[in-house]
Scaffold this motif. Structure first.
Motif, short mmCIF file in Angstrom:
data_model
loop_
_atom_site.label_atom_id
_atom_site.label_comp_id
_atom_site.label_asym_id
_atom_site.label_seq_id
_atom_site.Cartn_x
_atom_site.Cartn_y
_atom_site.Cartn_z
N VAL A 31 55.67 -34.71 53.22
CA VAL A 31 54.45 -34.44 52.47
C VAL A 31 54.02 -35.76 51.84
N VAL A 32 52.96 -36.34 52.42
CA VAL A 32 52.44 -37.62 51.93
C VAL A 32 51.23 -37.30 51.06
N GLY A 33 51.23 -37.81 49.86
CA GLY A 33 50.15 -37.53 48.92
C GLY A 33 50.62 -36.55 47.85
N PRO A 34 49.75 -36.27 46.91
CA PRO A 34 50.15 -35.43 45.79
C PRO A 34 50.19 -33.95 46.17
N VAL A 35 51.04 -33.23 45.49
CA VAL A 35 51.05 -31.77 45.56
C VAL A 35 50.20 -31.30 44.38
N ALA A 36 49.44 -30.24 44.58
CA ALA A 36 48.57 -29.73 43.51
C ALA A 36 49.41 -29.50 42.25
N PRO A 37 48.92 -29.98 41.12
CA PRO A 37 49.68 -29.83 39.86
C PRO A 37 50.12 -28.39 39.59
N ALA A 38 49.30 -27.43 39.95
CA ALA A 38 49.65 -26.03 39.70
C ALA A 38 50.81 -25.57 40.56
N ASP A 39 51.11 -26.31 41.65
CA ASP A 39 52.16 -25.88 42.58
C ASP A 39 53.45 -26.69 42.49
N VAL A 40 53.43 -27.79 41.77
CA VAL A 40 54.58 -28.71 41.74
C VAL A 40 55.84 -28.03 41.23
N ASP A 41 55.76 -27.34 40.11
CA ASP A 41 56.96 -26.73 39.53
C ASP A 41 57.58 -25.70 40.47
N GLU A 42 56.75 -24.85 41.06
CA GLU A 42 57.27 -23.84 41.98
C GLU A 42 57.88 -24.49 43.22
N LEU A 43 57.24 -25.51 43.76
CA LEU A 43 57.78 -26.20 44.93
C LEU A 43 59.13 -26.82 44.59
N ARG A 44 59.22 -27.49 43.48
CA ARG A 44 60.50 -28.12 43.10
C ARG A 44 61.58 -27.05 42.85
N ARG A 45 61.19 -25.92 42.27
CA ARG A 45 62.14 -24.83 42.05
C ARG A 45 62.70 -24.34 43.38
N ARG A 46 61.81 -24.16 44.36
CA ARG A 46 62.26 -23.67 45.67
C ARG A 46 63.14 -24.69 46.38
N LEU A 47 62.80 -25.97 46.26
CA LEU A 47 63.62 -27.00 46.90
C LEU A 47 64.98 -27.12 46.24
N THR A 48 65.02 -26.94 44.93
CA THR A 48 66.30 -26.99 44.21
C THR A 48 67.17 -25.78 44.56
N ALA A 49 66.54 -24.64 44.76
CA ALA A 49 67.28 -23.40 45.04
C ALA A 49 67.80 -23.32 46.47
N ASP A 50 67.20 -24.08 47.39
CA ASP A 50 67.56 -23.96 48.80
C ASP A 50 67.88 -25.36 49.35
N VAL A 51 69.17 -25.68 49.42
CA VAL A 51 69.60 -27.01 49.84
C VAL A 51 69.14 -27.31 51.26
N ALA A 52 69.23 -26.34 52.16
CA ALA A 52 68.80 -26.55 53.55
C ALA A 52 67.31 -26.88 53.62
N LEU A 53 66.51 -26.19 52.81
CA LEU A 53 65.08 -26.47 52.75
C LEU A 53 64.84 -27.87 52.19
N ALA A 54 65.55 -28.20 51.13
CA ALA A 54 65.38 -29.52 50.50
C ALA A 54 65.72 -30.65 51.46
N GLN A 55 66.64 -30.41 52.39
CA GLN A 55 66.99 -31.44 53.37
C GLN A 55 65.89 -31.62 54.42
N ARG A 56 65.03 -30.61 54.59
CA ARG A 56 63.98 -30.67 55.61
C ARG A 56 62.61 -31.05 55.05
N VAL A 57 62.42 -30.96 53.73
CA VAL A 57 61.13 -31.25 53.11
C VAL A 57 61.26 -32.50 52.26
N HIS A 58 60.41 -33.48 52.53
CA HIS A 58 60.44 -34.74 51.80
C HIS A 58 59.11 -34.96 51.11
#
Length: 160
Positions: free
Chosen positions: A3-30
């Motif tokens: 993901v190049v560029g900013p993530v919408a401010p309203a979505d950042v916290d939820e995206l980070r929560r999901r990436l923190t909760a799912d290690v396999a997902l976090a390894q695939r999303v940069h």
């Protein structure tokens, strides 16, 4: 997924929560954040599609994001939300797929279905290849056409 560029401010916290909760997902999303254009496009060389997922807002409803032309110029098939101008380019060129601009989880589900289709079978990969070829063809045709910027430059030069 890069993901190049900013993530919408309203979505950042939820995206980070999901990436923190799912290690396999976090390894695939940069999340790469903003990059200078030349650095941003270094990531396109390894991509197999470009995402143009804008919400149907007054700011985006009639937009023609430069990223669309850049994706096509790179030969990347595009998945775009159904906003009039960008959807018309993708439909007319055959260079990708248009998904509903719902602004909710249905957009993500529609994108996931396209990605599963493109990667799930020989027929899907053939559709992906067809879109990539259409992207290259569209970009080549666009380079041959005169642009409003060329016309403007000629008009300014004539005044000088």
């Amino acid at each position: 997924m890069d993901v190049v560029g900013p993530v919408a401010p309203a979505d950042v916290d939820e995206l980070r929560r999901r990436l923190t909760a799912d290690v396999a997902l976090a390894q695939r999303v940069h999340l790469l954040g903003r990059r200078p254009p030349t650095r941003a496009w270094e990531h396109a060389s390894g991509a197999w599609c470009g995402l143009l997922l804008l919400a149907d807002t007054p700011a985006f409803a009639e937009a023609m994001p430069s990223k669309l032309g850049e994706y096509l110029a790179c030969g990347l098939p595009v998945i775009t939300t159904d906003l009039r101008r960008q959807a018309a380019v993708v439909r007319d060129s055959g260079a990708g797929v248009v998904v509903p601009a719902g602004g909710d989880e249905s957009v993500g589900e529609a994108v996931a279905q396209v990605l599963r289709d493109w990667s799930g079978s020989a027929d899907g990969r053939e559709r992906l290849d067809t879109c990539a070829q259409a992207a290259v063809k569209h970009a080549a045709a666009a380079r041959r056409e005169r642009s409003v910027y060329e016309d403007f430059a000629h008009a300014v030069a004539a005044l000088l």
